[in-house]
Structures are given as structure tokens and as C-alpha cells.
Design an enzyme around this catalytic site. Structure first.
Site, PDB file in Angstrom:
ATOM      1  N   GLN A 121      -9.569 -29.084  38.686  1.00  0.00           N
ATOM      2  CA  GLN A 121      -8.022 -29.301  38.781  1.00  0.00           C
ATOM      3  C   GLN A 121      -8.212 -30.904  39.227  1.00  0.00           C
ATOM      4  O   GLN A 121      -7.818 -31.197  40.258  1.00  0.00           O
ATOM      5  CB  GLN A 121      -7.141 -28.432  39.414  1.00  0.00           C
ATOM      6  N   CYS A 129      -2.324 -25.098  38.002  1.00  0.00           N
ATOM      7  CA  CYS A 129      -3.262 -24.195  38.717  1.00  0.00           C
ATOM      8  C   CYS A 129      -2.984 -22.883  37.789  1.00  0.00           C
ATOM      9  O   CYS A 129      -4.182 -22.208  37.723  1.00  0.00           O
ATOM     10  CB  CYS A 129      -2.947 -24.210  39.941  1.00  0.00           C
ATOM     11  N   HIS A 203       0.151 -21.868  44.762  1.00  0.00           N
ATOM     12  CA  HIS A 203      -1.145 -22.483  43.915  1.00  0.00           C
ATOM     13  C   HIS A 203      -1.764 -21.002  43.595  1.00  0.00           C
ATOM     14  O   HIS A 203      -2.024 -20.087  44.341  1.00  0.00           O
ATOM     15  CB  HIS A 203      -1.935 -22.966  44.945  1.00  0.00           C
ATOM     16  N   ASP A 218     -11.149 -21.661  42.427  1.00  0.00           N
ATOM     17  CA  ASP A 218     -10.247 -22.538  42.841  1.00  0.00           C
ATOM     18  C   ASP A 218     -10.400 -24.063  42.423  1.00  0.00           C
ATOM     19  O   ASP A 218     -11.273 -24.747  43.067  1.00  0.00           O
ATOM     20  CB  ASP A 218      -9.872 -22.751  44.323  1.00  0.00           C
TER      21      ASP A 218
END
Length: 264
Positions: A121, A129, A203, A218
Site C-alpha cells: 500500500q 487499506c 486500518h 498488511d
């Protein structure tokens, strides 16, 4: 020589020039949207399912809420469960824990499956996200289903590239962004959609099961995290145990929400 005075412009001419500048600004803003400033998805299984189905989630699969990590609450989640999505608010405790976790992994190393599809990201993409967590859930559940449509096309194009390159590919994936933003602004959303320039505190990340291992995905981190052995039968309980230990117990005053990608 004689200095000639410029003719005065009338109100109409000035108005036309102003409108022209405004149109140019709108075009520029629209161009910038193709390279970032994505709207955030709501932590809502209906919203995530709507987005996922439009980009290629096969028929029969959907997101549902997970109400807790206790065995009884996990027993309410339909099976099979292909992935878990976690929404959490950041805290000093979590930041410290994650920094120490990264340092330990970099010092000791870890094994990562070559089958993982990991999307970085990048800063320029904005609040993407939720979209990335959903993509991680869909693209790393190949033992359960094959993504279709837009996601299949995206995977085929970027599967042999680095996570960073895949992230830049997503940054320019206007077809995925369009569907994501439609979902973010849909009537199914229970809260008002934040402005695309807002700094959203919460997030999204995903947990998946690939090659007999539980992974934390992540996109804001340098790499996926190997959390040890798992199986399709124990995946949900394994993911819940990791989330409880590494998130709930670390940030005891944090806000969390969990969802599962399931086939009821």
C-alpha cells in the site's frame, strides 16, 4: 511609440475564463484520482461483499461478522472460512509491538510461500487499506476458490511482479478503484463516507491460509508475517488466537472489528 491600451473585458468574458479554469481544475482533480486518494471502505460485511462480488468473488462466498475470539462465538461463523479481515485503530502500544516484531523477523528471517500475492500500500493511494485487505483475502484463498473477473485479470497481469510493483499496479487500476468507491458510497454503508483527503485512523489487514501456514497480510508493512502452521479446519481458530495475542492484548483500549470470508 504609442502605448496602446488593452480593451476592457466584459463580465461575460471574465466569467467564461473563470469557468474554463474551474473545468481545468476539475479535470486535474479527476486525473489525480486515477493515481490515489481512494475512499475508505466501511467495516461492514455487506459493503465488503458488494465490492468483492463486483470485482470477482465467486458465487456463494460472502463476508460475515465475527463477534469475538471465544470458541462459542467462533462457532457462529459459517464454514468454510477462507480469510479473516481485521479493522483496528492504531496506538502507541501497537506501533511499539509491530516495530519490535519487524526487527525480530529481519534478524531471524522467516519462510514465505511463493504462492503469496502481496500488495504494498503505497502512500499515494490514500485510504485503500480496506480494498487491499479484501484483495489479499481473495487472491490468497486459491485452495478454496479461483477469483474471477477484474481480480483474475489483475492477478494474471501482476502475479510474477514484486509487492511494490503490484502496489503501483493497483494505484493505476481504475477499474478496481471505481468499484471500490461505488461500494464506499453505497446505500448499504451505515456511516457517512469520509472525505477522500481525510486521515482515517483505523486500518484494515487480512489473515490468510496458504500452503499450510497462517499469514498476516498488511500492505503497509515491509512483508507478510508467517504466524506458523495452520489448516483449513483450524484456520479460523488459529487466526483468532493470533489476533487476540498480537492485537487485543497489546492494545487493550483499542477498537477492533473482525469479518470472515465464508461460504455459508
Amino acid at each position: 511609440f504609442t502605448l496602446r491600451k488593452q480593451p476592457k473585458r466584459n463580465i461575460y468574458e471574465r466569467s467564461q475564463e473563470t469557468m474554463s479554469k474551474q473545468e481545468e481544475q476539475k479535470k486535474e482533480a479527476k486525473r489525480e484520482l486515477t493515481e490515489g486518494n481512494w475512499l475508505p471502505l466501511e467495516s461492514n460485511p455487506v459493503v465488503l461483499t458488494k465490492f468483492a462480488k463486483r470485482v470477482g468473488l465467486p458465487k456463494g462466498w460472502e463476508f460475515c461478522d465475527i463477534y469475538g475470539t471465544d470458541k462459542e462465538l467462533l462457532g457462529m461463523v459459517p464454514q468454510p472460512c477462507a480469510a479473516v479481515v481485521l479493522l483496528f485503530t492504531s496506538s502507541k502500544e501497537l506501533k511499539t509491538f509491530k516495530a519490535e516484531q519487524r526487527k525480530e523477523i529481519e534478524e531471524k528471517g522467516q519462510e514465505l510461500s511463493k504462492k503469496l500475492f502481496y500488495v504494498t500500500q503505497h502512500d499515494g493511494i490514500g485510504n485503500a487499506c480496506g480494498t487491499i485487505a479484501t484483495l489479499h483475502a481473495m487472491t490468497n484463498s486459491l485452495d478454496q476458490f479461483e477469483p474471477e473477473g477484474i481480480v483474475k485479470k489483475f492477478m494474471d497481469e501482476w502475479k510474477d511482479k514484486s509487492p511494490g510493483d503490484i502496489g503501483y499496479g493497483l494505484l493505476k487500476a481504475k477499474d478496481i478503484q471505481e468499484v471500490s468507491e461505488d461500494a464506499a458510497e453505497s446505500k448499504e454503508a451505515q456511516t457517512a463516507t469520509p472525505d477522500r483527503m481525510d486521515n482515517v485512523a483505523a486500518h484494515f489487514i487480512a489473515f490468510v491460509h496458504v500452503d499450510g501456514v497462517l499469514y498476516e497480510m498488511d500492505g503497509r508493512k515491509a512483508f507478510p508475517i508467517n504466524h506458523g502452521k495452520s489448516s483449513s479446519k483450524t484456520f479460523l481458530e488459529d487466526a483468532a488466537a493470533v489476533i487476540k495475542k498480537n492485537f487485543f492484548e497489546v492494545s487493550k483500549n483499542g477498537n477492533f472489528n473482525m469479518m470472515a470470508l465464508v461460504k455459508p
